[in-house]
Design an enzyme around this catalytic site. Sequence first.
Site, PDB file in Angstrom:
ATOM      1  N   MET A 229       0.880  -1.186  -0.102  1.00 21.51           N
ATOM      2  CA  MET A 229      -0.061  -0.108  -0.077  1.00 21.51           C
ATOM      3  C   MET A 229       0.858   1.073   0.106  1.00 21.51           C
ATOM      4  O   MET A 229       1.742   1.310   0.792  1.00 21.51           O
ATOM      5  CB  MET A 229      -1.009  -0.092   1.251  1.00 21.51           C
ATOM      6  CG  MET A 229      -1.692   1.194   1.428  1.00 21.51           C
ATOM      7  SD  MET A 229      -2.867   1.212   2.845  1.00 21.51           S
ATOM      8  CE  MET A 229      -3.809   2.730   2.656  1.00 21.51           C
ATOM      9  N   LEU A 230       0.584   2.176  -0.858  1.00 22.71           N
ATOM     10  CA  LEU A 230       1.383   3.356  -1.032  1.00 22.71           C
ATOM     11  C   LEU A 230       0.594   4.573  -1.422  1.00 22.71           C
ATOM     12  O   LEU A 230      -0.164   4.343  -2.504  1.00 22.71           O
ATOM     13  CB  LEU A 230       2.450   3.173  -2.147  1.00 22.71           C
ATOM     14  CG  LEU A 230       3.497   4.408  -2.299  1.00 22.71           C
ATOM     15  CD1 LEU A 230       4.309   4.822  -1.126  1.00 22.71           C
ATOM     16  CD2 LEU A 230       4.562   3.974  -3.204  1.00 22.71           C
ATOM     17  N   ILE A 231       0.477   5.499  -0.843  1.00 23.39           N
ATOM     18  CA  ILE A 231       0.303   6.892  -1.224  1.00 23.39           C
ATOM     19  C   ILE A 231       1.282   7.784  -1.505  1.00 23.39           C
ATOM     20  O   ILE A 231       2.261   7.933  -0.645  1.00 23.39           O
ATOM     21  CB  ILE A 231      -0.730   7.653  -0.193  1.00 23.39           C
ATOM     22  CG1 ILE A 231      -1.931   6.984   0.438  1.00 23.39           C
ATOM     23  CG2 ILE A 231      -1.313   8.772  -0.606  1.00 23.39           C
ATOM     24  CD1 ILE A 231      -3.006   6.377  -0.657  1.00 23.39           C
ATOM     25  N   GLN A 236       0.341  12.778   0.712  1.00 25.74           N
ATOM     26  CA  GLN A 236       0.434  12.172   1.796  1.00 25.74           C
ATOM     27  C   GLN A 236      -0.304  13.134   3.013  1.00 25.74           C
ATOM     28  O   GLN A 236      -0.136  14.277   2.719  1.00 25.74           O
ATOM     29  CB  GLN A 236       1.725  11.335   2.266  1.00 25.74           C
ATOM     30  CG  GLN A 236       2.135  10.203   1.504  1.00 25.74           C
ATOM     31  CD  GLN A 236       3.657   9.897   1.668  1.00 25.74           C
ATOM     32  OE1 GLN A 236       4.094  10.416   2.703  1.00 25.74           O
ATOM     33  NE2 GLN A 236       3.985   8.688   1.167  1.00 25.74           N
ATOM     34  N   GLY A 237      -0.959  12.733   4.049  1.00 23.27           N
ATOM     35  CA  GLY A 237      -1.313  13.641   5.116  1.00 23.27           C
ATOM     36  C   GLY A 237      -2.824  14.069   4.737  1.00 23.27           C
ATOM     37  O   GLY A 237      -3.250  14.872   5.624  1.00 23.27           O
ATOM     38  N   GLY A 239      -5.623  12.005   4.073  1.00 22.33           N
ATOM     39  CA  GLY A 239      -6.658  11.104   4.420  1.00 22.33           C
ATOM     40  C   GLY A 239      -6.881   9.950   3.459  1.00 22.33           C
ATOM     41  O   GLY A 239      -7.746   9.249   3.361  1.00 22.33           O
ATOM     42  N   ALA A 242      -6.771   6.283   4.403  1.00 23.60           N
ATOM     43  CA  ALA A 242      -7.998   5.715   5.330  1.00 23.60           C
ATOM     44  C   ALA A 242      -9.112   5.594   4.303  1.00 23.60           C
ATOM     45  O   ALA A 242      -9.717   4.654   4.351  1.00 23.60           O
ATOM     46  CB  ALA A 242      -8.172   6.774   6.278  1.00 23.60           C
ATOM     47  N   GLU A 264      -0.210  -8.640   4.965  1.00 23.80           N
ATOM     48  CA  GLU A 264       1.334  -9.333   4.944  1.00 23.80           C
ATOM     49  C   GLU A 264       2.259  -8.283   5.635  1.00 23.80           C
ATOM     50  O   GLU A 264       2.584  -7.173   5.260  1.00 23.80           O
ATOM     51  CB  GLU A 264       1.462  -9.633   3.636  1.00 23.80           C
ATOM     52  CG  GLU A 264       3.110 -10.288   3.502  1.00 23.80           C
ATOM     53  CD  GLU A 264       3.237 -10.394   1.815  1.00 23.80           C
ATOM     54  OE1 GLU A 264       4.508 -10.474   1.843  1.00 23.80           O
ATOM     55  OE2 GLU A 264       2.550 -10.533   1.286  1.00 23.80           O
TER      56      GLU A 264
END
Length: 408
Positions: A229-231, A236-237, A239, A242, A264
Site C-alpha cells: 500500500m502506497l500513497i 500524503q497526510g 486522508g 484511510a 502481510e
Amino acid sequence: MAVANTMEKKLAEYKCDTNEAISLKLIRFPEDVEDDGTTFHPEYSHQIFGDDEVAFGYKGLQIQLFYTAGNLSTLFKVKYSSKVTETFDCVEPDDIEGKIREIIPAGFTCNTDDFISLLEKEANFKPFGMLLHSYTVHNEEAGELTYQIHKADLTCPGFHEYHERLQTFLMWFIETASFIDADDDRWDFFLVFEKYNKDGETLYATVGYMTVYNYYVYPDKTRPRVSQMLILPPFQGEGHGAQLLEAVHRFYCSLPKVQDITAEDPSENYVKLRDYVLVKLCQGLPSFAVDKLHLGLSADMVKEAQDKLKINKKHARRVYEILRLRATDMSDEEKAREYRLEVKKRLFGPYRKNQRELTKMRKCLRPEELVSHMGQMDTQVQHEELEKSYQEVVEDYRRIIERLAVQA
C-alpha cells in the site's frame, strides 16, 4: 601513507547521497518540469545502491525520474558536473543508468521535449477498472478536489504496463519492497486517482494504490491479504490511505466467500491506519454499543465483527479496547484500573509464554545455562516492559480517538 589519505579524500568528493541525488516528479503541466516545488525525493534507495545509499564516481549527481501525472509515462535522465574517470585512471564509477534500468520498465524517454509532448496524451488517460468510491477533500488553494477509487485487474487493457511503472515507486518508499508476480490472477489492484481540470478538460492523476492477494481457505473461502500500500508523497497526510483501506474493506465485506481480511507483514503505520478504519466501521454495530463495552470483549462482538465486516478476533479485540477507552472515564481510578488490567491481560501473553519456556528450561538446562536465560526473563523487568507497552498502546489509541472526533 599521506599520499593514500590525500587520494582517499579526493575520491570521497565523488560520493553522492542517492536519496538526495534522485529527483522524482509527477508532471501535470510543462512548467512543472523546471519547478523545484514539484520535486520529491526517496526515503530509501538501499535496494538499488546498497546499504550506504551512496553512488560513487560523480560530482553534482542528479538522477531525474519524472512521470506524467496520470499514465506515468517516464523521463529518465542522469546529470553530473564531473566524473571520476576525468581525473583518475583505473577508477570505475558506478553504473547509475544500469542500476536504474533494472527497476524501470522499457518505454521511457531520455529527451525532455519528447516527454513534454507526452503530456498532450494525458487527456486520453482514464482510470482502470471499476469505480468503487468517490470522495472530496478540501484544499485551501484549489477548493474541493474530487478523488476516485477503482478496482482493476490484469484484464484491463494497458493496465499491466501501467502497473510496471507504478510499482517502481515502492523501491523508494517501502523499506523492504519487492515487485510482485502480477501475472497471477489472484491479485486484486485498488487505485486512487484525483480528478483535475486542464484547459477545460477533466484529467486524472495517480495518487496511490494497494495490492491484495486472495488466498484460498478450506473448503470454499478466500482470505484477501493486503500486500502493498502506497500513497505517493505529494498526496500524503490528506486522508487518502484511510479512504482507500475503507473502500477496499467494504468491497470484500460484500463478497460472501471472503473469510476475513489480513495484511502481510504490516508496518506500524499500517496497523494504526487499520485500527482507525476498523473502529470507524465497528462503532455502529449493536454489539459494540457503549453500555456493553464495560462488560468486556464478548462472543457477540467477535461474531458480529467477523460476519458483517470480515474482521478476525485479534483485530476485533483491538477495536474493542479503543472503543472502551473512548467510553471510559479515566479520571475515575476504579474504571481506569479495570481498563488497564483488561489491556494488560492481552499484552501479558508473550510474557506468560516466556514463563512456560522457563519452566521447560529448568528441566533440561544446566544451572549455568539457566542463569543466562533467567536474566532475560526477570520478573521486575517484565513488569516494567509491560507498563511501557501499555502506555504506548494507550497513546496510540488516544490518537485514533482524536482522529475519529475530528472526522465526526
